[in-house]
Design a protein around this motif. Structure first.
Motif, PDB file in Angstrom:
ATOM      1  N   ALA A  84       9.959   5.283   4.154  1.00 36.02           N
ATOM      2  CA  ALA A  84      10.614   4.536   5.235  1.00 36.02           C
ATOM      3  C   ALA A  84       9.860   3.245   5.528  1.00 36.02           C
ATOM      4  CB  ALA A  84      10.706   5.402   6.487  1.00 36.02           C
ATOM      5  N   ARG A  85       8.527   3.319   5.535  1.00 35.67           N
ATOM      6  CA  ARG A  85       7.728   2.104   5.757  1.00 35.67           C
ATOM      7  C   ARG A  85       7.904   1.134   4.601  1.00 35.67           C
ATOM      8  NH1 ARG A  85       3.845   5.969   6.964  1.00 35.67           N
ATOM      9  NH2 ARG A  85       2.624   5.402   5.115  1.00 35.67           N
ATOM     10  N   ARG A  86       7.950   1.684   3.374  1.00 33.38           N
ATOM     11  CA  ARG A  86       8.172   0.831   2.203  1.00 33.38           C
ATOM     12  C   ARG A  86       9.513   0.111   2.296  1.00 33.38           C
ATOM     13  NH1 ARG A  86      10.198   4.060  -2.703  1.00 33.38           N
ATOM     14  NH2 ARG A  86      11.899   4.105  -1.167  1.00 33.38           N
ATOM     15  N   ASP A  87      10.546   0.845   2.637  1.00 35.68           N
ATOM     16  CA  ASP A  87      11.880   0.247   2.719  1.00 35.68           C
ATOM     17  C   ASP A  87      11.945  -0.816   3.802  1.00 35.68           C
ATOM     18  OD1 ASP A  87      12.619   1.939   0.702  1.00 35.68           O
ATOM     19  OD2 ASP A  87      13.642   3.385   1.997  1.00 35.68           O
ATOM     20  N   GLU A  88      11.258  -0.573   4.901  1.00 34.96           N
ATOM     21  CA  GLU A  88      11.222  -1.563   5.982  1.00 34.96           C
ATOM     22  C   GLU A  88      10.500  -2.833   5.516  1.00 34.96           C
ATOM     23  OE1 GLU A  88       9.742  -1.986  10.666  1.00 34.96           O
ATOM     24  OE2 GLU A  88       9.487  -0.102   9.585  1.00 34.96           O
ATOM     25  N   ALA A  89       9.385  -2.628   4.808  1.00 36.28           N
ATOM     26  CA  ALA A  89       8.643  -3.784   4.292  1.00 36.28           C
ATOM     27  C   ALA A  89       9.468  -4.528   3.252  1.00 36.28           C
ATOM     28  CB  ALA A  89       7.313  -3.328   3.688  1.00 36.28           C
ATOM     29  N   PHE A  90      10.156  -3.789   2.371  1.00 34.17           N
ATOM     30  CA  PHE A  90      11.027  -4.413   1.375  1.00 34.17           C
ATOM     31  C   PHE A  90      12.101  -5.263   2.054  1.00 34.17           C
ATOM     32  CE2 PHE A  90      10.473  -1.338  -2.476  1.00 34.17           C
ATOM     33  CZ  PHE A  90       9.297  -1.974  -2.784  1.00 34.17           C
ATOM     34  N   ALA A  91      12.677  -4.732   3.126  1.00 29.82           N
ATOM     35  CA  ALA A  91      13.732  -5.463   3.828  1.00 29.82           C
ATOM     36  C   ALA A  91      13.193  -6.766   4.415  1.00 29.82           C
ATOM     37  CB  ALA A  91      14.327  -4.588   4.929  1.00 29.82           C
ATOM     38  N   ASP A  92      11.985  -6.696   4.982  1.00 32.90           N
ATOM     39  CA  ASP A  92      11.373  -7.914   5.543  1.00 32.90           C
ATOM     40  C   ASP A  92      11.080  -8.928   4.436  1.00 32.90           C
ATOM     41  OD1 ASP A  92      11.469  -6.829   8.059  1.00 32.90           O
ATOM     42  OD2 ASP A  92       9.389  -6.126   8.050  1.00 32.90           O
ATOM     43  N   ILE A  93      10.558  -8.443   3.311  1.00 35.78           N
ATOM     44  CA  ILE A  93      10.239  -9.339   2.197  1.00 35.78           C
ATOM     45  C   ILE A  93      11.510  -9.970   1.655  1.00 35.78           C
ATOM     46  CG2 ILE A  93       9.377  -9.408  -0.179  1.00 35.78           C
ATOM     47  CD1 ILE A  93       7.367  -7.230   0.643  1.00 35.78           C
ATOM     48  N   THR A  94      12.545  -9.167   1.471  1.00 34.79           N
ATOM     49  CA  THR A  94      13.813  -9.677   0.953  1.00 34.79           C
ATOM     50  C   THR A  94      14.383 -10.743   1.871  1.00 34.79           C
ATOM     51  OG1 THR A  94      14.321  -7.584  -0.155  1.00 34.79           O
ATOM     52  CG2 THR A  94      16.171  -9.046   0.315  1.00 34.79           C
ATOM     53  N   PRO A 103       0.822  -1.222   0.000  1.00 32.38           N
ATOM     54  CA  PRO A 103       0.000   0.000   0.000  1.00 32.38           C
ATOM     55  C   PRO A 103       0.851   1.266   0.000  1.00 32.38           C
ATOM     56  CG  PRO A 103      -0.106  -1.143   2.135  1.00 32.38           C
ATOM     57  CD  PRO A 103       0.550  -2.071   1.168  1.00 32.38           C
ATOM     58  N   GLU A 104       2.065   1.155   0.553  1.00 30.56           N
ATOM     59  CA  GLU A 104       2.951   2.324   0.566  1.00 30.56           C
ATOM     60  C   GLU A 104       3.322   2.782  -0.844  1.00 30.56           C
ATOM     61  OE1 GLU A 104       3.145   0.492   4.530  1.00 30.56           O
ATOM     62  OE2 GLU A 104       3.337  -0.312   2.498  1.00 30.56           O
ATOM     63  N   LEU A 105       3.387   1.849  -1.792  1.00 32.46           N
ATOM     64  CA  LEU A 105       3.740   2.212  -3.164  1.00 32.46           C
ATOM     65  C   LEU A 105       2.673   3.128  -3.768  1.00 32.46           C
ATOM     66  CD1 LEU A 105       5.074  -1.211  -4.512  1.00 32.46           C
ATOM     67  CD2 LEU A 105       6.398   0.742  -3.688  1.00 32.46           C
ATOM     68  N   ALA A 106       1.415   2.763  -3.566  1.00 30.02           N
ATOM     69  CA  ALA A 106       0.324   3.604  -4.065  1.00 30.02           C
ATOM     70  C   ALA A 106       0.293   4.939  -3.329  1.00 30.02           C
ATOM     71  CB  ALA A 106      -1.012   2.879  -3.907  1.00 30.02           C
ATOM     72  N   GLU A 107       0.569   4.889  -2.028  1.00 31.99           N
ATOM     73  CA  GLU A 107       0.581   6.119  -1.235  1.00 31.99           C
ATOM     74  C   GLU A 107       1.686   7.061  -1.717  1.00 31.99           C
ATOM     75  OE1 GLU A 107       1.050   7.551   3.449  1.00 31.99           O
ATOM     76  OE2 GLU A 107       1.091   5.421   2.925  1.00 31.99           O
ATOM     77  N   ILE A 108       2.858   6.501  -1.973  1.00 34.19           N
ATOM     78  CA  ILE A 108       3.988   7.310  -2.434  1.00 34.19           C
ATOM     79  C   ILE A 108       3.673   7.922  -3.797  1.00 34.19           C
ATOM     80  CG2 ILE A 108       6.386   7.191  -3.241  1.00 34.19           C
ATOM     81  CD1 ILE A 108       6.806   5.033  -1.039  1.00 34.19           C
ATOM     82  N   ALA A 109       3.071   7.132  -4.671  1.00 30.44           N
ATOM     83  CA  ALA A 109       2.716   7.641  -6.001  1.00 30.44           C
ATOM     84  C   ALA A 109       1.712   8.789  -5.895  1.00 30.44           C
ATOM     85  CB  ALA A 109       2.158   6.516  -6.863  1.00 30.44           C
ATOM     86  N   THR A 110       0.720   8.625  -5.003  1.00 27.29           N
ATOM     87  CA  THR A 110      -0.292   9.672  -4.817  1.00 27.29           C
ATOM     88  C   THR A 110       0.343  10.948  -4.274  1.00 27.29           C
ATOM     89  OG1 THR A 110      -2.042   8.044  -4.419  1.00 27.29           O
ATOM     90  CG2 THR A 110      -2.412  10.277  -3.604  1.00 27.29           C
ATOM     91  N   ILE A 111       1.210  10.790  -3.269  1.00 25.50           N
ATOM     92  CA  ILE A 111       1.856  11.964  -2.673  1.00 25.50           C
ATOM     93  C   ILE A 111       2.789  12.628  -3.683  1.00 25.50           C
ATOM     94  CG2 ILE A 111       3.379  12.778  -0.833  1.00 25.50           C
ATOM     95  CD1 ILE A 111       2.326  10.494   0.909  1.00 25.50           C
ATOM     96  N   SER A 112       3.457  11.824  -4.498  1.00 32.74           N
ATOM     97  CA  SER A 112       4.355  12.390  -5.510  1.00 32.74           C
ATOM     98  C   SER A 112       3.576  13.247  -6.505  1.00 32.74           C
ATOM     99  CB  SER A 112       5.099  11.265  -6.236  1.00 32.74           C
ATOM    100  OG  SER A 112       5.975  10.580  -5.355  1.00 32.74           O
ATOM    101  N   ARG A 113       2.399  12.785  -6.899  1.00 32.58           N
ATOM    102  CA  ARG A 113       1.560  13.600  -7.790  1.00 32.58           C
ATOM    103  C   ARG A 113       1.113  14.873  -7.079  1.00 32.58           C
ATOM    104  NH1 ARG A 113      -0.383   8.369  -9.195  1.00 32.58           N
ATOM    105  NH2 ARG A 113      -2.138   8.579  -7.755  1.00 32.58           N
ATOM    106  N   GLU A 114       0.790  14.732  -5.804  1.00 28.47           N
ATOM    107  CA  GLU A 114       0.402  15.904  -5.020  1.00 28.47           C
ATOM    108  C   GLU A 114       1.551  16.907  -4.943  1.00 28.47           C
ATOM    109  OE1 GLU A 114      -0.820  16.951  -0.370  1.00 28.47           O
ATOM    110  OE2 GLU A 114      -0.860  14.869  -1.083  1.00 28.47           O
ATOM    111  N   LEU A 115       2.762  16.400  -4.716  1.00 25.29           N
ATOM    112  CA  LEU A 115       3.940  17.269  -4.639  1.00 25.29           C
ATOM    113  C   LEU A 115       4.194  17.977  -5.971  1.00 25.29           C
ATOM    114  CD1 LEU A 115       6.377  15.070  -2.533  1.00 25.29           C
ATOM    115  CD2 LEU A 115       5.622  17.383  -1.956  1.00 25.29           C
ATOM    116  N   SER A 116       4.005  17.247  -7.056  1.00 23.83           N
ATOM    117  CA  SER A 116       4.205  17.849  -8.379  1.00 23.83           C
ATOM    118  C   SER A 116       3.217  18.993  -8.607  1.00 23.83           C
ATOM    119  CB  SER A 116       4.044  16.782  -9.459  1.00 23.83           C
ATOM    120  OG  SER A 116       4.211  17.336 -10.739  1.00 23.83           O
ATOM    121  N   ALA A 117       1.959  18.753  -8.226  1.00 29.59           N
ATOM    122  CA  ALA A 117       0.948  19.803  -8.392  1.00 29.59           C
ATOM    123  C   ALA A 117       1.245  20.990  -7.482  1.00 29.59           C
ATOM    124  CB  ALA A 117      -0.440  19.237  -8.087  1.00 29.59           C
TER     125      ALA A 117
END
Length: 244
Positions: free
Chosen positions: A149-159, A32-46
């Protein structure tokens, strides 16, 4: 194809690991963090686009205010010069002309100062808008950083879990006959599932229940025969749970 019953049963353990690895890969792609990051990135661009426009508005007002300040300073200089000439005295005609010019300059100065005041008020509003956008940018950046940060933590657990599963898979796959493993891997590459338990007359892969000749084919097949589903073509592994 022939393979020892024990080897066929180990396919189920291998499939369990491969299924877990596939689930981990899917989880990595669908955090879910991936979608959240994408949404925030679009918000930041705007917001950045808004910030640029707001900054341009402030800069334009600053330029206009500076121009008015120069004009007002020129009027004040002209007034000071005229006042000095008035103080020095002179012919009545010249004095009347200077007084008339002073009145004109006073009106001009008042108009310029009123216009400048209006611009300064507009600039105050524009600067507040700019500051509000900057605040939103900061808040959005902080939210994105937290999500990353949450994404990276989740990635580390998955890896970590993927590495554990992969290490467990290697010896299991290494103990299987090459032709059996090759068939399993080919089927799994095509459908995601290479082998499934045959139980209660059903293929564990496609969940189709077998009847009549199809069921008899499975029942009568030698224990070392690699049986495949006629429907989904997956390897149907027979164990004590198969009820044959």
């Amino acid at each position: 194809m022939k393979a020892a019953p024990q080897a066929q049963r180990r396919l189920l353990d291998l499939q369990a690991i491969d299924t877990a690895l596939a689930q981990l890969a899917h989880r990595r792609k669908s955090l879910p963090e991936l979608a959240e990051i994408a949404t925030i990135s679009r918000e930041l661009s705007a917001l950045e686009d808004q910030r640029v426009r707001a900054q341009v508005a402030v800069d334009d007002l600053d330029r206009d205010i500076t121009r008015f300040e120069k004009d007002i300073e020129q009027v004040r200089t002209r007034k000071a010069r005229d006042q000095a000439r008035l103080d020095a005295g002179g012919a009545l005609r010249e004095i009347e002309g200077l007084q008339h010019e002073m009145a004109t300059l006073n009106r001009r100065q008042g108009e310029l100062e009123d216009a400048e005041l209006e611009l300064m008020e507009q600039r105050e509003t524009a600067e507040q808008t700019l500051n509000d956008i900057r605040k939103k940018l900061t808040e959005a950046s902080e939210r994105r950083a937290a999500a990353e940060a949450r994404r990276d933590e989740a990635f580390a657990d998955i890896t970590k879990e993927q590495e554990f599963k992969t290490q467990a898979r290697a010896p299991l796959a290494g103990d299987l006959p090459g032709d059996l493993l090759g068939l399993y891997d080919k089927i799994r590459a095509d459908s995601g599932l290479g082998a499934a338990l045959f139980r209660a007359g059903r293929c564990g892969g496609c969940r189709i229940e077998l009847y009549g000749a199809d069921l008899n084919r499975v029942k009568s097949a030698p224990a070392d025969e690699v049986v495949r589903c006629e429907e989904c073509r997956r390897i149907m592994v027979r164990t004590a749970e198969s009820g044959l």
